[in-house]
Design an enzyme around this catalytic site. Structure first.
Site, PDB file in Angstrom:
ATOM      1  N   TRP A 130      29.907  80.244  67.256  1.00  0.00           N
ATOM      2  CA  TRP A 130      29.700  80.329  66.485  1.00  0.00           C
ATOM      3  C   TRP A 130      30.025  79.345  65.272  1.00  0.00           C
ATOM      4  CZ3 TRP A 130      34.166  83.685  63.877  1.00  0.00           C
ATOM      5  CH2 TRP A 130      33.234  84.271  62.330  1.00  0.00           C
ATOM      6  N   ASP A 211      37.591  84.777  72.443  1.00  0.00           N
ATOM      7  CA  ASP A 211      37.127  85.704  71.639  1.00  0.00           C
ATOM      8  C   ASP A 211      35.851  86.829  71.755  1.00  0.00           C
ATOM      9  OD1 ASP A 211      35.771  86.258  69.034  1.00  0.00           O
ATOM     10  OD2 ASP A 211      34.721  84.505  68.363  1.00  0.00           O
ATOM     11  N   ALA A 213      34.286  89.310  70.336  1.00  0.00           N
ATOM     12  CA  ALA A 213      34.185  90.062  69.294  1.00  0.00           C
ATOM     13  C   ALA A 213      33.573  91.549  69.429  1.00  0.00           C
ATOM     14  CB  ALA A 213      33.370  89.158  67.757  1.00  0.00           C
ATOM     15  N   LYS A 246      32.486  95.155  65.049  1.00  0.00           N
ATOM     16  CA  LYS A 246      31.400  95.909  65.236  1.00  0.00           C
ATOM     17  C   LYS A 246      31.520  96.876  66.477  1.00  0.00           C
ATOM     18  CE  LYS A 246      30.218  91.010  64.535  1.00  0.00           C
ATOM     19  NZ  LYS A 246      30.085  90.152  63.688  1.00  0.00           N
TER      20      LYS A 246
END
Ligand code: LMR
Length: 394
Positions: A130, A211, A213, A246
């Site tokens: 990302w 991470d 997410a 999300k």
């Protein structure tokens, strides 16, 4: 003195979001920024979130400060969501969780914490990763190095190359891993691959920073955390940055958590005091509203069940779109990888010129790298997107 500053180009993801908003074509399609969309192309507030918000508004009696760690109830609910309800790590006292302003806040506070532990820390990130990982980690002063992850020809994980490069990392180096739904590729490690990475990390004395997410949007809340949980059980120290953007749809509420796993409870207590001091000197305390929503949802059996149902529906919808998209593109090439990948993103493997044509001629927006947000598709626009892709690929 501000005249010494030069203008910077805008962030490509945010710039694309803006360009899409300004496009007046009624049939435009947004496959750019990573937000979940429903069949009607909207990013709705989840019903469980709405209900939690209603209860909070009715019951709230103060807006007084909470503290640098945020809400203890949110933090313990997040620990269970990420590490598992019966995680021995939670019982051991080796784990601390702090509420952060989104996953970005967690990544940055984690990076600041690592720099405090070791000012010349090197962090290895996947190629690709990302785009915002680089300023979030590098901006804290960490040295960034890259390990190969996605084979650009096959658009699959090049696991041998990944391991070969990580063999060259030195003890104390940090390895950034994507817990699930790799952004930008959608190509995840299998559980056996997580196990191999965990042994390498353990053997070489590296420190994993995961991470997380998109938990719940790949294959489900539990399977999406399986690799991370295995890793957490193997290593003495670890950091996890989690986001509720999300899976709770709380994008603008900036709700996330940083999990710290230390070798012993005593080390963890000292390390947490340092982390809280870093937070205090950056933003003092995290925003409360989003975390209060998550705490309310996870703390109420009925709301939690409703949220899980909604999340399962979102996950299944993305899986359905992945299969339908791969099938619609079958006449022009092998796009089966889209069906095999997980989460919101996949690369189309087309050139920047083709990406540009899709945007100019068809109003279809994706990142210049050809990353698409599969969740931006729906059964109504999918045939037109597939036609346009077939056209530029011809
Ligand atoms: C994305 O990758 O599109 C999302 O994570 C949103 C963002 O902030 O970049």
């Amino acid at each position: 003195m501000f005249e010494v500053l030069k203008s910077l180009p805008p962030d490509p993801i945010l710039q694309l979001m803006q360009a899409f908003r300004e496009d007046s074509r009624p049939d435009k399609v947004d496959l750019g920024i990573g937000v979940y969309k429903d069949d009607a192309g909207n990013t709705p507030i989840m019903a469980a979130v709405h209900e939690a918000e209603r209860r909070l508004l009715e019951g709230e009696i103060t807006k007084s400060y909470v503290g640098p760690a945020g809400s203890a109830g949110f933090n313990s609910a997040m620990a269970e969501l990420i590490l598992g309800v019966n995680s021995p790590l939670i019982q051991s006292g080796r784990t601390a969780v702090v509420q952060t302003p989104g996953g970005c806040g967690a990544l940055r506070m984690g990076a600041e914490f690592l720099r405090l532990c070791k000012p010349d820390t090197t962090v290895w990130v996947s190629t690709p990763t990302w785009a915002n990982h680089l300023p979030l980690l590098g901006g804290a002063g960490l040295t960034i190095r890259e390990y190969p992850y996605l084979n650009p020809q096959t658009l699959q994980v090049d696991f041998d190359a990944m391991l070969e490069t990580l063999e060259r990392a030195e003890a104390g180096d940090v390895v950034l891993l994507h817990g699930c739904c790799h952004n930008p590729s959608g190509a995840d490690l299998s559980l056996p691959q997580w196990k191999d990475v965990a042994s390498l990390i353990q053997r070489k004395g590296l420190l994993p920073f995961v991470d997380m997410a998109y938990q719940g949007l790949g294959e489900g809340l539990e399977p999406d955390a399986a690799g991370l949980r295995h890793l957490a059980g193997e290593v003495p120290e670890m950091l996890i940055a989690a986001s509720c953007s999300k899976n709770f749809g709380l994008y603008r509420e900036r709700t996330g958590a940083l999990v710290l796993v230390s070798g012993t409870a005593t080390i963890n207590s000292a390390a947490t005091s340092q982390l809280l001091s870093i937070i205090r000197s950056h933003y003092s305390m995290p925003p409360a509203h989003g975390a209060a929503i998550v705490e309310t949802v996870l703390g109420d059996d009925g709301l939690r069940a409703r949220w899980q149902d909604e999340l399962t529906g979102m996950c299944e919808r993305i899986l359905h779109l992945r299969h339908a998209f791969a099938e619609a593109l079958a006449p022009v090439g092998d796009f089966d990888f889209i069906a095999r990948q997980r989460g919101m993103f996949s690369f189309m493997g087309i050139s920047p010129a083709q990406v540009n044509r899709l945007r100019e001629e068809y109003g279809i927006y994706m990142l210049g790298s050809s990353r698409v947000n599969v969740a931006g598709l729906n059964d109504r626009v999918l045939p037109a997107v597939a036609d346009a892709l077939r056209d530029v690929l011809r």
